[in-house]
Scaffold this motif. Sequence first.
Motif, PDB file in Angstrom:
ATOM      1  N   THR A  99     -56.779  13.258  29.300  1.00  0.00           N
ATOM      2  CA  THR A  99     -55.493  12.855  28.727  1.00  0.00           C
ATOM      3  C   THR A  99     -54.532  12.332  29.797  1.00  0.00           C
ATOM      4  OG1 THR A  99     -54.372  15.008  28.933  1.00  0.00           O
ATOM      5  CG2 THR A  99     -55.764  14.669  26.994  1.00  0.00           C
ATOM      6  N   GLN A 158     -58.467  22.204  18.367  1.00  0.00           N
ATOM      7  CA  GLN A 158     -57.629  21.906  19.528  1.00  0.00           C
ATOM      8  C   GLN A 158     -57.867  22.909  20.649  1.00  0.00           C
ATOM      9  OE1 GLN A 158     -53.463  20.881  18.805  1.00  0.00           O
ATOM     10  NE2 GLN A 158     -53.899  20.690  16.616  1.00  0.00           N
ATOM     11  N   ARG A 159     -58.016  24.175  20.265  1.00  0.00           N
ATOM     12  CA  ARG A 159     -58.230  25.220  21.263  1.00  0.00           C
ATOM     13  C   ARG A 159     -59.541  25.014  22.024  1.00  0.00           C
ATOM     14  NH1 ARG A 159     -58.057  29.066  18.092  1.00  0.00           N
ATOM     15  NH2 ARG A 159     -60.282  29.498  17.870  1.00  0.00           N
ATOM     16  N   PHE A 169     -51.733  14.068  16.959  1.00  0.00           N
ATOM     17  CA  PHE A 169     -53.011  14.792  16.995  1.00  0.00           C
ATOM     18  C   PHE A 169     -52.798  16.270  16.665  1.00  0.00           C
ATOM     19  CE2 PHE A 169     -56.406  17.069  19.224  1.00  0.00           C
ATOM     20  CZ  PHE A 169     -57.536  16.356  18.821  1.00  0.00           C
ATOM     21  N   LYS A 170     -51.765  16.849  17.243  1.00  0.00           N
ATOM     22  CA  LYS A 170     -51.481  18.264  17.011  1.00  0.00           C
ATOM     23  C   LYS A 170     -51.165  18.545  15.548  1.00  0.00           C
ATOM     24  CE  LYS A 170     -49.662  19.169  21.653  1.00  0.00           C
ATOM     25  NZ  LYS A 170     -48.435  19.469  22.443  1.00  0.00           N
ATOM     26  N   ASN A 171     -50.566  17.579  14.893  1.00  0.00           N
ATOM     27  CA  ASN A 171     -50.152  17.773  13.503  1.00  0.00           C
ATOM     28  C   ASN A 171     -51.278  17.599  12.493  1.00  0.00           C
ATOM     29  OD1 ASN A 171     -47.468  18.302  14.212  1.00  0.00           O
ATOM     30  ND2 ASN A 171     -46.929  16.126  14.164  1.00  0.00           N
ATOM     31  N   LYS A 185     -47.808  10.652  24.801  1.00  0.00           N
ATOM     32  CA  LYS A 185     -47.095  11.785  24.199  1.00  0.00           C
ATOM     33  C   LYS A 185     -47.003  11.636  22.685  1.00  0.00           C
ATOM     34  CE  LYS A 185     -42.774  14.401  24.418  1.00  0.00           C
ATOM     35  NZ  LYS A 185     -41.423  14.502  25.040  1.00  0.00           N
ATOM     36  N   LEU A 204     -59.202  22.074  24.441  1.00  0.00           N
ATOM     37  CA  LEU A 204     -58.396  22.426  25.605  1.00  0.00           C
ATOM     38  C   LEU A 204     -59.175  23.328  26.557  1.00  0.00           C
ATOM     39  CD1 LEU A 204     -55.711  22.325  27.088  1.00  0.00           C
ATOM     40  CD2 LEU A 204     -54.925  24.256  25.697  1.00  0.00           C
ATOM     41  N   GLN A 219     -50.362  12.419  21.168  1.00  0.00           N
ATOM     42  CA  GLN A 219     -50.644  13.851  21.220  1.00  0.00           C
ATOM     43  C   GLN A 219     -49.895  14.617  20.135  1.00  0.00           C
ATOM     44  OE1 GLN A 219     -49.676  14.430  25.391  1.00  0.00           O
ATOM     45  NE2 GLN A 219     -51.829  14.760  25.890  1.00  0.00           N
ATOM     46  N   GLU A 220     -48.671  14.222  19.856  1.00  0.00           N
ATOM     47  CA  GLU A 220     -47.902  14.878  18.809  1.00  0.00           C
ATOM     48  C   GLU A 220     -48.562  14.681  17.449  1.00  0.00           C
ATOM     49  OE1 GLU A 220     -45.341  16.924  19.056  1.00  0.00           O
ATOM     50  OE2 GLU A 220     -45.511  16.774  21.235  1.00  0.00           O
ATOM     51  N   THR A 258     -56.019  23.868  14.536  1.00  0.00           N
ATOM     52  CA  THR A 258     -55.710  24.493  15.828  1.00  0.00           C
ATOM     53  C   THR A 258     -56.951  25.048  16.520  1.00  0.00           C
ATOM     54  OG1 THR A 258     -55.177  26.563  14.664  1.00  0.00           O
ATOM     55  CG2 THR A 258     -53.349  25.082  15.199  1.00  0.00           C
TER      56      THR A 258
END
Length: 218
Positions: free
Chosen positions: A201, A24-25, A15-17, A9, A28, A12-13, A21
Amino acid sequence: MSRLGEAIKEYQEGFKNKVPTDIQRVMLEETKKLESEKLSKNALKVGDRFKNEEFTNIDGKNVKLYDYFGDNDFLIINFYRGSWCPYCNLELKSLQGYLDEFEKYNASLIAISPQTPDNSLSTKEKNELEFEVLSDIGNKVAKDLGLVFSLAKELRPIYESFKIDIPNSNNDKTYELPMPATFVINKKGEVIFSFVDEDYTKRYEPEEIVKILKDNLK
């Protein structure tokens, strides 16, 4: 939440930052596509038999799977994608932390990837692993177990932008990888536990493996 779950977790946080995006999309979306194929339904299941397969160790020598039982009753077999995969490294480090518990319940642990022996050695050294890290050259065994997929073409340039060179890591231009998988087998080669997931993941918790060993120990 478990220690491995917390580590995933946290990664992942971060990575998102730091990752755009749109990237990331795409990542996913491709994971969802792979999940929709339900490849894991064809993987080795509880009650199936794990053959005494041959792998290559970090010294480049051919070795047999069952040799890693040693004096133990169980063998934990972890398939991971490679040392370039942060989720794999988090999982391997977490497994390392449970070695004493595994041994307490008469289990040995090995990890397997399609990497070359040199890259397997790098994985072992980087993560300070005290268990064996083997190479499944060309994903030969992973294919027999129903674990292999080919990395989507949409993801390849993204991985390259992350400085991930899968063809070099595996000395193989197919971009074939194993889905993350964990098996526990007994000395008869019978699978007493199987975890396979299309979503890279998701990883099985080492503390849950300990419970499985405890429940199956005579």
